[in-house]
Design a protein around this motif. Structure first.
Motif, PDB file in Angstrom:
ATOM      1  N   UNK A 269      -0.499 -63.731 -17.877  1.00 43.57           N
ATOM      2  CA  UNK A 269      -1.494 -62.779 -18.574  1.00 43.57           C
ATOM      3  C   UNK A 269      -1.257 -62.099 -19.728  1.00 43.57           C
ATOM      4  N   UNK A 270      -0.060 -61.892 -19.936  1.00 42.82           N
ATOM      5  CA  UNK A 270       0.408 -61.356 -21.157  1.00 42.82           C
ATOM      6  C   UNK A 270       0.337 -62.296 -22.210  1.00 42.82           C
ATOM      7  N   UNK A 271       0.664 -63.750 -21.986  1.00 38.26           N
ATOM      8  CA  UNK A 271       0.720 -64.639 -22.985  1.00 38.26           C
ATOM      9  C   UNK A 271      -0.995 -65.049 -23.433  1.00 38.26           C
ATOM     10  N   UNK A 272      -1.845 -64.747 -22.405  1.00 45.82           N
ATOM     11  CA  UNK A 272      -3.085 -64.941 -22.749  1.00 45.82           C
ATOM     12  C   UNK A 272      -3.704 -63.939 -23.496  1.00 45.82           C
ATOM     13  N   UNK A 273      -3.200 -62.500 -23.297  1.00 44.60           N
ATOM     14  CA  UNK A 273      -3.723 -61.364 -24.126  1.00 44.60           C
ATOM     15  C   UNK A 273      -3.201 -61.813 -25.911  1.00 44.60           C
ATOM     16  N   UNK A 274      -1.910 -62.310 -25.688  1.00 51.56           N
ATOM     17  CA  UNK A 274      -1.422 -62.584 -27.145  1.00 51.56           C
ATOM     18  C   UNK A 274      -2.209 -63.667 -27.941  1.00 51.56           C
TER      19      UNK A 274
END
Length: 333
Positions: free
Chosen positions: A230-235
């Motif tokens: 999810x963190x990579x998706x936000x980035x």
């Protein structure tokens, strides 16, 4: 006289080189647009194929991004064709097209922000995710996105209609977004609105990133993978959002090269179109198409079925009587 003939020959060769370069760039853009639309249509059909996607806020926002980006690319490409061929159209349909394109332009980054908020709720408030992500909430969220997306285009439209002389709407012109910026104050006001919107979206993206990063540090080992994804998706959404919003600066960037060499100006305009208009709208299928297991598996199966059906149709259509007999015989139990 001989010197004038040589100059005329050099000038003619230069114009030929410039025309050939423009044609090559224009054809490459058409190829990229066709590939982009094909991938988007595949993703949209994947969304429509499974009912589970139509009940999930994440995939509904993804489908809206696909639809908005596809419509934006089609209309932008039509405007590009009109500019390339210098084809004048009536001002009323031109204004309508430019207004719709601006709405779609703003709608994409706002949808990306909504997708980041959805990931924040899913990761940081998992127990309340089902309670918050309801059909009523989705409807209100989509209504808010489209309402905010319409503010700047409607302001531009009203301001343009207020300053143009009477009778101009019945004339024709080569259509372009800059056509509606009749006065300097309109361009400045539009830029200020876009800047405020940009800051608003960046603040929300930064908020969701920090919250998800904190949740990732405190997550258990079994939830660590989901949180990091999810963190990579936000980035990725932040990068996509930045590229989308950079296109608002394209007219100001191109203005600096207006008096430069012709080929330099063409290359700058071409670079801006590829990087800030086409590229960010190719990222959504990659973020939620290849990285998401559900959409990837369904799209892969659907594509394989289409290829197999096309192969079967070609065999049945051109394989002759013997091949047809063999296939029918093999299909029997």
């Amino acid at each position: 006289m001989q010197f004038a003939v040589v100059n005329s020959s050099v000038s003619s060769n230069l114009l030929t080189i410039i025309a050939r370069s423009i044609n090559e760039k224009f054809m490459l853009v058409q190829v990229l647009v066709v590939i982009f639309l094909y991938v988007n249509c595949l993703m949209i059909l994947t969304f429509l194929k499974k009912e589970v996607f139509r009940d999930d806020t994440r995939y509904i926002l993804f489908a809206q991004t696909l639809f908005v980006d596809s419509a934006f690319m089609v209309l932008s490409d039509l405007l590009l064709m009109g500019t390339f061929y210098k084809y004048p159209i009536h001002l009323i349909p031109c204004i309508i097209i430019c207004t719709v394109v601006t709405i779609l332009t703003v709608c994409t980054p706002l949808t990306l922000v909504a997708m980041c908020l959805e990931r924040y709720v899913a990761i940081c408030m998992p127990l309340r995710h089902a309670e918050i992500s309801t059909s009523r909430t989705r409807f209100r969220g989509l209504l808010i996105i489209w309402s905010i997306s319409s503010i700047i285009p409607l302001f531009t439209l009203v301001a343009y209609l207020a300053v143009i002389p009477s009778g101009v709407l019945l004339s024709t012109a080569v259509c372009g977004a800059e056509l509606m910026l009749e006065k300097d104050w309109q361009a400045h006001a539009r830029a200020i609105f876009f800047l405020l919107l940009f800051l608003f979206m960046i603040i929300i993206i930064a908020f969701t990133y920090i919250k998800i990063m904190i949740a990732a540090r405190g997550a258990s080992s079994e939830n660590k993978k989901l949180t990091n994804k999810g963190l990579r998706t936000v980035i990725l959404h932040a990068v996509q959002l930045l590229l989308c919003l950079m296109q608002f600066l394209n007219p100001y960037i191109e203005m600096e090269f207006w008096n430069a060499d012709v080929m330099v100006f063409i290359n700058v305009k071409y670079f801006n179109f590829i990087v800030f208009i086409i590229a960010p709208r190719c990222l959504s299928p990659l973020i939620y198409g290849l990285r998401d297991d559900k959409t990837y598996n369904v799209a892969h199966v659907y594509l394989c079925e289409k290829i197999m059906s096309m192969d079967s149709a070609s065999i049945l259509g051109g394989g002759g009587g013997v091949n047809k007999h063999i296939i029918i015989k093999q299909d029997r139990p």
